[in-house]
Design an enzyme around this catalytic site. Structure first.
Site, PDB file in Angstrom:
ATOM      1  N   GLY B  30      19.226  51.376  51.873  1.00  0.00           N
ATOM      2  CA  GLY B  30      19.396  50.135  51.135  1.00  0.00           C
ATOM      3  C   GLY B  30      18.023  49.634  50.746  1.00  0.00           C
ATOM      4  O   GLY B  30      17.033  49.990  51.383  1.00  0.00           O
ATOM      5  N   THR B  31      17.961  48.830  49.703  1.00  0.00           N
ATOM      6  CA  THR B  31      16.638  48.480  49.212  1.00  0.00           C
ATOM      7  C   THR B  31      16.236  47.020  49.344  1.00  0.00           C
ATOM      8  O   THR B  31      15.689  46.671  50.377  1.00  0.00           O
ATOM      9  CB  THR B  31      16.459  49.008  47.795  1.00  0.00           C
ATOM     10  OG1 THR B  31      17.639  48.696  47.052  1.00  0.00           O
ATOM     11  CG2 THR B  31      16.287  50.500  47.802  1.00  0.00           C
ATOM     12  N   THR B  32      16.492  46.166  48.360  1.00  0.00           N
ATOM     13  CA  THR B  32      15.815  44.873  48.396  1.00  0.00           C
ATOM     14  C   THR B  32      16.713  43.709  48.827  1.00  0.00           C
ATOM     15  O   THR B  32      17.827  43.574  48.334  1.00  0.00           O
ATOM     16  CB  THR B  32      15.220  44.558  47.008  1.00  0.00           C
ATOM     17  OG1 THR B  32      14.473  45.689  46.593  1.00  0.00           O
ATOM     18  CG2 THR B  32      14.318  43.353  47.062  1.00  0.00           C
TER      19      THR B  32
END
Lengths: 254, 258
Positions: B30-32
């Site tokens: 997952g990123t931001t």
């Protein structure tokens, strides 16, 4: 060395049952009852810290009469059982039936084990369904049996008399205010038939409300909200009180 | 969770034996995640992309979860581990509340999460890190608060705004210029969507709003009234407003020079 007296198993069990029943009878009674939007728990409890009713899981509530330390122990065991189940599998896999079975096993083992004294408790495990037909109420007496109840159930000292009173008057689809008033009426009757007043501060009330938007349906009803529900008479004011109760629900939740 | 470690230790993430591995394990990441406080609460938002190396593993992953009535956590890092951690964390808060009859304090919750991240350190060393952002409404102090973490479980409270994940540098830069202390709830939600847009603009692993598929960032608000997730329509509306504006000004709103 002296030889112990022979006690027949029947006698031993009867003595243990008698002991447990007497212990339970010393405590105050409580009532668990279905109403239109769920299940309501009502009991007389002078203490604000030691609860008789508690949340076990999303749709499951717990009520107990008898000795506090013993049922508190069972309650925490139930919460652990439910949380562990829900974590291992899924939240939907935690059911009142499963929980009641675990309680029955525990109570039954303790009751028939000679090494321990029997628990002086009587439990009610209730699960609120999507519809009133889906509601489940189980009563668990001290000896580990399970009784599947419908409509209303009373446990504690004066249980039999209260149950009779409720069976005659309880009907399906009562509003919360109606159910609450009936329960209080039932609880205020003494063994000798005379009535006494139970003030709102001495009542412990909780509901499993199927209309709650959250997953967790258990809610305690306290303070002003309770007083309003008790005062409400007639269909209109009861509905109003419920509407207000809904509004206040979010404040009282902590 | 002490009871769990005694009875079913195999259920705890930290107690697993890891096979020795070489190189990086490929798993969705997952990123931001971004968060910002405003008077009366806090907003926590996340983009919807999960990546596995250079591949987009999932377009509509959900990375922001309510942990109880007054707190939420957003996760960056290995998705599978993070989701499990959140599940355990939710369980623990609920369990405490039921057994004790009272909620943990916000600090208590934040500390607990810190311990859980630390127990994942072994995996983090192998490239499977989980770095969440924790936000909640502190009922005792009547304000929203944000806590950020590092892989070792180090916890620090952030004032105003915070971001985590691969796009966090860009999101932080964006919020640095746009954040003000007197934001309304609506402005705060717009702020986090702007920040996520900027992150998606410069970071390939962060996904921007996707009007074609109707996938918008998850935006959640926690106030005195508890946790609330913006509906698809509300989030869509904010995203469209931002997109609309960016058609004219691709780099977003300009801050004053002096």
């Amino acid at each position: 060395m002296s030889t112990p007296f022979y006690v027949s198993p029947q006698q031993a069990m009867a003595d243990r049952a008698e002991y447990a029943r007497k212990g339970i009878a010393r405590g105050r009674s409580l009532v668990v009852m279905q109403y239109a939007d769920g299940i309501v728990f009502v009991g007389e409890n002078p203490s604000r810290a030691l609860h008789k009713f508690s949340e076990i899981y999303d749709r499951i509530g717990f009520a107990a009469a008898g000795k506090y330390n013993e049922y508190e122990n069972l309650r925490i065991g139930g919460v652990r059982y439910a949380d562990l189940r829900g974590y291992t599998y899924d939240r939907d896999d935690v059911t009142a039936r499963g929980l009641a079975n675990v309680y029955a096993q525990t109570l039954g083992t303790i009751f028939s084990s000679a090494a321990e004294k029997p628990y002086e408790v009587e439990l009610v495990v209730a699960e609120v369904g999507e519809t009133p037909e889906g509601d489940q109420i189980y009563r668990l007496p001290h000896d580990g049996s399970i009784v599947d109840e419908h409509g209303s159930v009373a446990v504690g000292g004066n249980a039999e008399q209260i149950s009779n009173f409720l069976d005659q008057r309880h009907r399906d689809g009562m509003t919360l205010a109606e159910a609450l008033k009936l329960a209080v009426q039932a609880l205020s009757r003494d063994t000798n038939g005379s009535e006494r007043e139970i003030p709102a501060e001495r009542l412990e009330v909780a509901v499993l409300d199927r209309t709650r938007p959250q997953k967790r349906k258990f809610k305690r009803i306290v303070g002003r909200q309770l007083a309003r529900l008790l005062q409400a008479d007639g269909a209109t004011s009861a509905a109003e009180a419920e509407a207000e109760a809904e509004g206040e629900g979010s404040e009282d939740e902590e | 969770m002490d009871f769990l470690s005694e009875h079913q230790p195999q259920l705890l993430p930290g107690n697993r034996q890891l096979p020795p591995t070489q190189g990086v394990i490929e798993a969705p990441h997952g990123t931001t995640i971004v968060a910002a406080t405003f008077p009366g609460g806090v907003v926590l938002a996340g983009d919807r992309r999960a990546t596995m190396g250079n591949v987009i593993a999932q377009r509509d992953i959900e990375k922001v979860f309510p942990t109880d009535e007054y707190s939420a956590v957003g996760i960056a890092g290995t998705a599978g581990l993070a989701v499990e951690m959140v599940k355990l964390f939710q369980l623990e808060l609920e369990h405490f509340e039921k057994v004790e009859g009272a909620q943990l304090s916000l600090e208590g919750k934040a500390n607990r999460l810190s311990t859980m991240i630390r127990s994942n350190l072994g995996m983090a060393m192998q490239g499977l890190a989980v770095v969440p952002l924790f936000a909640g409404y502190d009922v005792d102090r009547d304000k929203g608060r944000i806590f950020s973490y590092d892989v070792t479980g180090g916890r620090s409270e952030e004032h105003g705004y915070a971001a985590t994940g691969s796009g966090s540098i860009f999101a932080r830069g964006s919020m640095k210029k746009l954040y003000r202390e007197d934001l309304t709830e609506e402005q705060a939600t717009t702020l986090v969507v702007q920040a996520l847009y900027d992150a998606a603009d410069d970071d390939s692993a962060t996904g921007g709003p996707d009007p074609a598929r109707r996938i918008y960032p998850i935006v959640t608000v926690i106030t005195e009234d508890g946790f609330r997730r913006l509906t698809e329509d509300e989030a869509g509306e904010t995203s469209h407003a931002v997109l609309e504006h960016r058609l004219r000004q691709p780099d977003g709103p300009r801050a004053a020079l002096l």
